[in-house]
Design a protein around this motif. Structure first.
Motif, PDB file in Angstrom:
ATOM      1  N   TYR A 117      24.835  32.833 -79.235  1.00 54.45           N
ATOM      2  CA  TYR A 117      24.400  33.653 -78.110  1.00 54.45           C
ATOM      3  C   TYR A 117      24.394  35.119 -78.544  1.00 54.45           C
ATOM      4  O   TYR A 117      25.374  35.615 -79.110  1.00 54.45           O
ATOM      5  N   ASP A 118      23.309  35.804 -78.265  1.00 50.48           N
ATOM      6  CA  ASP A 118      23.226  37.237 -78.551  1.00 50.48           C
ATOM      7  C   ASP A 118      23.448  38.073 -77.302  1.00 50.48           C
ATOM      8  O   ASP A 118      23.957  39.195 -77.379  1.00 50.48           O
ATOM      9  N   GLU A 119      23.029  37.532 -76.152  1.00 51.10           N
ATOM     10  CA  GLU A 119      23.193  38.255 -74.885  1.00 51.10           C
ATOM     11  C   GLU A 119      23.531  37.246 -73.794  1.00 51.10           C
ATOM     12  O   GLU A 119      22.667  36.568 -73.254  1.00 51.10           O
ATOM     13  N   TYR A 120      24.839  37.133 -73.517  1.00 52.25           N
ATOM     14  CA  TYR A 120      25.330  36.194 -72.503  1.00 52.25           C
ATOM     15  C   TYR A 120      26.723  36.686 -72.151  1.00 52.25           C
ATOM     16  O   TYR A 120      27.656  36.524 -72.946  1.00 52.25           O
ATOM     17  N   GLU A 121      26.865  37.306 -71.009  1.00 53.88           N
ATOM     18  CA  GLU A 121      28.068  38.055 -70.668  1.00 53.88           C
ATOM     19  C   GLU A 121      29.346  37.259 -70.929  1.00 53.88           C
ATOM     20  O   GLU A 121      29.557  36.181 -70.380  1.00 53.88           O
ATOM     21  N   GLY A 122      30.179  37.811 -71.790  1.00 56.36           N
ATOM     22  CA  GLY A 122      31.452  37.196 -72.129  1.00 56.36           C
ATOM     23  C   GLY A 122      31.386  36.265 -73.315  1.00 56.36           C
ATOM     24  O   GLY A 122      32.433  35.851 -73.833  1.00 56.36           O
ATOM     25  N   TYR A 123      30.167  35.922 -73.769  1.00 58.88           N
ATOM     26  CA  TYR A 123      30.046  34.942 -74.848  1.00 58.88           C
ATOM     27  C   TYR A 123      29.202  35.451 -76.015  1.00 58.88           C
ATOM     28  O   TYR A 123      28.804  34.670 -76.879  1.00 58.88           O
ATOM     29  N   GLU A 124      28.919  36.757 -76.080  1.00 54.98           N
ATOM     30  CA  GLU A 124      28.117  37.285 -77.174  1.00 54.98           C
ATOM     31  C   GLU A 124      28.765  36.953 -78.521  1.00 54.98           C
ATOM     32  O   GLU A 124      29.965  37.147 -78.716  1.00 54.98           O
ATOM     33  N   GLY A 125      27.950  36.452 -79.455  1.00 56.77           N
ATOM     34  CA  GLY A 125      28.455  36.099 -80.780  1.00 56.77           C
ATOM     35  C   GLY A 125      29.043  34.713 -80.885  1.00 56.77           C
ATOM     36  O   GLY A 125      29.367  34.254 -81.987  1.00 56.77           O
ATOM     37  N   ASN A 126      29.183  34.000 -79.741  1.00 58.73           N
ATOM     38  CA  ASN A 126      29.733  32.648 -79.773  1.00 58.73           C
ATOM     39  C   ASN A 126      28.676  31.628 -80.176  1.00 58.73           C
ATOM     40  O   ASN A 126      27.483  31.813 -79.956  1.00 58.73           O
TER      41      ASN A 126
END
Length: 691
Positions: free
Chosen positions: A578-587
């Motif tokens: 995920y590049d842009e997903y509130e709370g999960y960026e980089g996951n």
């Protein structure tokens, strides 16, 4: 990471050793005469018969022989043989994840579409196939919109039945294995009127007690099932230029809970309510008409499918404080009509295809909801029910043309326009179970539209007769949807999901066509991925993750170093985040293994002896968006030996020889992460007779 490196080196070693065997000059002339070529595999992936090595697209093919040799009789087993493709079953349905693209929770759609003799399926509740009497299965990897009636954001599985003809064929197969597992299948096909009318009939039945011990008093296992599948094919050739083919099939699936638990560690026991179930009935009807002129072919495909699902799951036994009993009684029917014109084979390399497609998908939700465990907090239990209806109409036009540019170089351009209209008749009712008093009611109607142009371009270079290099770019698309569990009308709609898919690949054949080596590299720029969360039990919020990406490589090898000896290998590596997903960026995107690997070697001797050994493995896989729950990398080893006579075959097999303990799939939901336990070591026998 160390385990990943060891797997990669093992895969590389297989290729190197194979090359050393062939490259050695120590073979005598007699030994060299024993070396034979790989069979050419013909596919219709691009609506014309072509050798798979000549098609500029990532395609994995399973022939009838390959399916039987590997003991594959379920679509999930096919999917797990494909690089970077994953499959699992939970109470939410049969789910497929490919290159990081997940199922869409509230449209109920998988990113991969199954075509069964032209009948499309993508819904998680009817994602099932009868693989008895199959000619081949073609898996097209990547978004598909320019060639097929139904659009697919992730790929297409094209299941092609063996068509009856003038030859009479029949076969009966029986299988028994541990855990009171029994299977039987048979088919018969042949002519009714020679050269004109042909009929094929097939059926299969399977039953298993399962391997998950149920601790509920008086119960034994909770993951058993009973499955019956039937199919009829009728082919009529009224003239030499016209063909009419009818497909009629019905599946009856009776599952209990499945091997699903909520646990950090693998275990083969749990407690389940005896009346838990997931029952599915599927009807498939397809009418395919084709007419050929000298340079033109017309095809009409009319289909109807109906799926009824009745489910009940008691989540109180998953050891969650605020648990519930989930239930559902739904019916979904789909009518589709596809008409296409296309050029026939010609010598100048120019090919084209154009068509239109219409489908109407209707869903009746008789019951869908939960019995909430609110006795302690409210003094009574609460029943939530979301009855209602859905309707989806799709109209699209699609086409593709391949143009020769210079010698051995050709360019393919494709385009699809799709318009989707959806309607939701929302109804919600909450009642007290003790008095049946109505507590809350909500009712509204809502509809919305989505549309898109989906371009595609492919540049291919036929380097020589044994090598093809290609590069492609295409747009993937999945229409938005309406949340059937959202009481607030203003929050019902969520947006479409799109992707820009880049792919480069090479298909090569070596050593006088005794070795085929294919490689694909891809990058996907994903926007507005369909996601959901559950802030409290049975409150579902549908939304879109802003941006994500997926990149990786896929390798496929087929080799025949000696007569009777076949080696196959498939490997996929992926980085999906995920590049842009509130709370999960980089996951990492959940459900996506870091790598998938399949290695198999089998030997078929002229005397009738047969032996096969294989390894299947997955890299680390995260089961939730927070990346706090995962399955470590694992490998499973299988063995099959037997004897093949002219009229009968007998095999002994052992799956998961080392008795590896692992989770084969996982899915986050409101009660935590539910995980599917992989099959333990299992022994079995297969016997078949040809008539």
């Amino acid at each position: 990471m160390c385990r990943f490196k060891s797997v990669v080196w093992g895969y590389f070693l297989v290729c190197v050793v194979s090359g050393m065997v062939w490259g050695s000059h120590g073979f005598s002339q007699e030994e060299r005469s024993e070396l034979i070529q790989l069979e050419a595999i013909t596919v219709t992936a691009e609506k014309q018969e072509e050798e798979v090595q000549k098609v500029p697209s990532a395609i994995t093919v399973f022939t009838e022989t390959a399916l039987e040799d590997a003991g594959i009789d379920e679509i999930g087993e096919v999917i797990k043989q494909v690089p970077n493709m994953n499959y699992g079953e939970t109470y939410l349905g049969r789910e497929t994840i490919f290159r990081g693209i997940r199922p869409s929770q509230f449209t109920g759609k998988n990113p991969v579409v199954i075509y069964i003799d032209g009948i499309p399926h993508d819904h998680v509740n009817n994602f099932d196939v009868d693989l008895n009497n199959i000619e081949r299965v073609e898996v097209l990897r990547g978004s598909q919109g320019a060639l097929y009636g139904k659009n697919a954001i992730g790929g297409i599985i094209n299941v092609i039945s063996k068509q009856p003809d003038n030859l009479f064929n029949s076969k009966v197969t029986a299988e028994c294995a541990e855990n009171k597992t029994y299977k039987a299948k048979a088919y018969v096909d042949g002519p009714i009127v020679k050269d004109r009318l042909f009929l094929g009939l097939s059926g299969s039945w399977s039953e298993t007690e399962g391997f998950m011990e149920n601790n509920y008093p008086g119960e034994e296992n909770f993951d058993g099932n009973d499955i019956l599948k039937t199919k009829a094919l009728l082919n009529w050739l009224p003239t030499d230029c016209m063909k009419i083919a009818l497909h009629a099939g019905a599946n009856r699936i009776r599952n209990h809970n499945g091997a699903v638990i909520r646990s950090d560690e693998v275990r083969y026991s749990d407690t389940r309510a005896p009346d838990d179930k997931m029952d599915t009935d599927i009807l498939n009807l397809g009418l395919n008409l084709s007419y050929e002129w000298n340079e033109l072919e017309l095809t009409s495909v009319s289909t109807f499918s109906d799926n009824e699902t009745n489910a009940r799951q008691n989540f109180n036994y998953y050891r969650q404080a605020a648990a519930w009993i989930g239930y559902g009684d739904k019916e979904n029917s789909l009518f589709s009509q596809e008409i296409r014109f296309q050029s026939k084979d010609n010598d100048n390399g120019l090919k084209w295809l154009g068509g239109v497609y219409y489908s109407k998908d209707e869903g009746d939700i008789n019951e869908s909801g939960s019995i909430m465990n609110t006795e302690a907090s409210l003094g009574y239990n609460t029943k939530k029910n979301y009855p209602g209806a859905t309707e989806e109409e799709t109209v699209s036009a699609f086409g593709q043309i391949t143009i020769p540019l210079i010698k051995k170089v050709h360019f393919t351009a494709g385009l699809r326009y799709e318009q989707v209209h959806k309607e939701l008749n929302f109804r919600y009712k909450a009642t007290r179970l003790d008095t049946n008093q109505t507590l809350t009611t909500v009712a509204y109607d809502i509809d919305d539209d989505w549309s898109a142009f989906l371009p595609k371009g492919v540049l291919a270079w036929d380097v020589n007769d044994n090598a093809l290099i290609y590069a492609s770019v295409s747009k993937g698309y999945l229409a938005g949807g309406l949340n059937t569990y959202e009481s607030d009308k203003d929050r019902t709609t969520f947006d479409e999901q799109t992707s820009i898919d880049y792919e480069v690949g090479a298909k090569t054949q070596w050593l006088e066509n005794r070795l085929a080596f294919n490689i694909t590299a891809f990058y996907m720029d994903i926007e507005d991925m369909h996601v959901y969360n559950m802030p409290e039990p049975y409150v579902f919020v549908a939304t879109n993750a802003g941006e994500a990406h997926s990149k990786g490589i896929e390798l496929e090898v087929r080799a025949r170093p000696l007569k009777g000896l076949d080696i196959t290998a498939q490997f996929g590596w992926i980085d999906a985040e995920y590049d842009e997903y509130e709370g999960y960026e980089g996951n990492k995107i959940q459900g996506t293994p870091e790598y998938t690997i399949n290695l198999a070697a089998q030997y078929r001797h002229a005397s009738g002896l047969f032996g096969r050994a294989e390894m299947q493995g997955n890299g680390e896989t995260y089961y939730n968006d927070g990346n706090t729950d995962s399955q470590d990398s694992f490998e499973v080893y299988n063995l099959k030996i037997g004897y093949e006579a002219s009229r009968w075959d007998l095999y002994f097999y052992c799956k998961n020889i080392l008795d590896e303990e692992y989770f084969s799939y996982g899915r986050s939901c409101g009660i935590g992460t539910l995980k599917e336990v992989g099959d333990p070591r299992t022994f079995g026998l297969i016997a078949s007779v040809n008539f």
